[in-house]
Design a protein around this motif. Structure first.
Motif, short mmCIF file in Angstrom:
data_model
loop_
_atom_site.label_atom_id
_atom_site.label_comp_id
_atom_site.label_asym_id
_atom_site.label_seq_id
_atom_site.Cartn_x
_atom_site.Cartn_y
_atom_site.Cartn_z
N ALA A 83 5.19 5.77 5.31
CA ALA A 83 6.02 4.71 4.73
C ALA A 83 6.80 3.97 5.81
O ALA A 83 6.96 2.75 5.76
N PHE A 84 7.27 4.70 6.83
CA PHE A 84 8.14 4.08 7.84
C PHE A 84 7.40 3.05 8.69
O PHE A 84 8.00 2.11 9.20
N PRO A 122 0.74 9.34 -10.22
CA PRO A 122 1.29 8.12 -10.83
C PRO A 122 2.61 7.68 -10.19
O PRO A 122 3.38 8.51 -9.71
N LEU A 123 2.83 6.38 -10.22
CA LEU A 123 4.05 5.80 -9.65
C LEU A 123 4.44 4.62 -10.53
O LEU A 123 3.61 3.75 -10.81
N ASP A 124 5.70 4.59 -10.93
CA ASP A 124 6.20 3.50 -11.76
C ASP A 124 6.06 2.18 -10.99
O ASP A 124 6.48 2.08 -9.84
N TRP A 164 2.85 4.07 0.94
CA TRP A 164 2.84 2.62 1.16
C TRP A 164 3.02 1.90 -0.18
O TRP A 164 3.71 0.88 -0.26
N SER A 165 2.42 2.43 -1.22
CA SER A 165 2.60 1.80 -2.55
C SER A 165 4.06 1.86 -2.98
O SER A 165 4.56 0.92 -3.59
N GLN A 166 4.75 2.96 -2.64
CA GLN A 166 6.18 3.04 -2.97
C GLN A 166 6.95 1.90 -2.30
O GLN A 166 7.80 1.26 -2.92
N VAL A 167 6.64 1.66 -1.03
CA VAL A 167 7.30 0.57 -0.30
C VAL A 167 6.96 -0.76 -0.96
O VAL A 167 7.84 -1.60 -1.21
N ALA A 168 5.67 -0.94 -1.29
CA ALA A 168 5.23 -2.22 -1.87
C ALA A 168 5.89 -2.45 -3.23
O ALA A 168 6.36 -3.56 -3.52
N VAL A 169 5.97 -1.41 -4.07
CA VAL A 169 6.59 -1.55 -5.40
C VAL A 169 8.03 -2.04 -5.27
O VAL A 169 8.47 -2.95 -5.98
N GLU A 170 8.74 -1.44 -4.31
CA GLU A 170 10.13 -1.83 -4.08
C GLU A 170 10.23 -3.30 -3.67
O GLU A 170 11.02 -4.06 -4.20
N ARG A 171 9.38 -3.67 -2.72
CA ARG A 171 9.53 -4.99 -2.10
C ARG A 171 8.99 -6.14 -2.95
O ARG A 171 9.47 -7.26 -2.84
N VAL A 172 7.96 -5.88 -3.75
CA VAL A 172 7.45 -6.99 -4.59
C VAL A 172 8.06 -6.94 -6.00
O VAL A 172 7.75 -7.76 -6.85
N ASN A 173 8.93 -5.92 -6.22
CA ASN A 173 9.63 -5.81 -7.50
C ASN A 173 8.65 -5.61 -8.66
O ASN A 173 8.82 -6.16 -9.74
#
Ligand code: SAM
Length: 194
Positions: A7-8, A68-70, A36-45
């Motif tokens: 992620a970093f 799974p990831l929200d 990476w998906s966690q980072v993307a979810v945060e950044r693209v809302n």
């Protein structure tokens, strides 16, 4: 809390180049375990955490299972290089288009350096086919590769369809590894006759 330290690397690259923006659609290739998906979810809302900003889309793909990831839609047990996966992506993406393709894919290492490098470059080359099907004009592609003789070929291919291609070695990437990233920006759809 990220699922893995990779992620970093994405955070570092995105802080510098601002690839991921609220409302964007992102395809994460080789997404397991999902950092990476966690980072993307945060950044693209894409989980809609910020009601004031547009809500994006994150689709992750991996040969392995991705927990799974929200805010993310995962295609577990899917091969990114398989055209049937491309067809599914077209259905899942809003308007059939992505702003950004991310790839942190890596083949299982055989221990033979040149062979592994070639395999990864071949996988990366298929990403340009995927880009042709789903990437918006002006879109970006970030992909991991292992440096070696064939890297030039990939760089040439990317340069033929993107306005700018640069090589990144994030600080979060181990200094002694051959791992690097191509950041290709400003996608131009190949026109007729080219
Ligand atoms: N970026 C991920 C994260 O932050 O959680 C880590 C990715 S890991 C370094 C590389 C992944 O690429 C592995 O999970 C592997 O299964 C996947 N992979 C390799 N070849 C693939 C292919 N052809 N299609 C889909 N995934 C692939």
């Amino acid at each position: 809390n990220f699922r893995c330290r990779s992620a970093f690397k994405l955070l570092e690259i995105d802080d510098k180049f601002r690839l991921l923006r609220p409302g964007y659609s992102v395809v994460d290739c080789g997404a397991a375990p999902g950092a990476w998906s966690q980072v993307a979810v945060e950044r693209v809302n894409s989980a809609g955490e910020d009601p004031e900003s547009p809500q994006g889309t994150v689709i992750g793909i991996d040969l392995l299972n991705i927990p799974p990831l929200d805010g993310a839609h995962f295609l577990s047990c899917h091969d990114v290089t398989d055209p049937t996966t491309h067809a599914k992506l077209l259905d899942l993406l809003p308007g059939g288009q992505a702003h950004v393709i991310l790839s942190d894919m890596a083949p299982n290492a055989s221990g033979f350096r040149d062979m592994d490098q070639e395999k990864l470059i071949t996988m990366c080359l298929t990403l340009t086919d995927l880009a042709e099907r789903i990437l918006k004009p002006g879109g970006s592609l970030l992909c991991k590769y292992w440096d070696g003789i064939l890297a030039n070929k990939l760089q040439e291919r990317l340069s033929s369809v993107f306005g700018s291609v640069r090589i990144l070695k994030p600080n979060a990437s181990r200094k002694d590894s051959a791992e690097k990233y191509f950041l290709a920006r400003v996608y131009r759809k190949p026109g007729k006759g080219s």
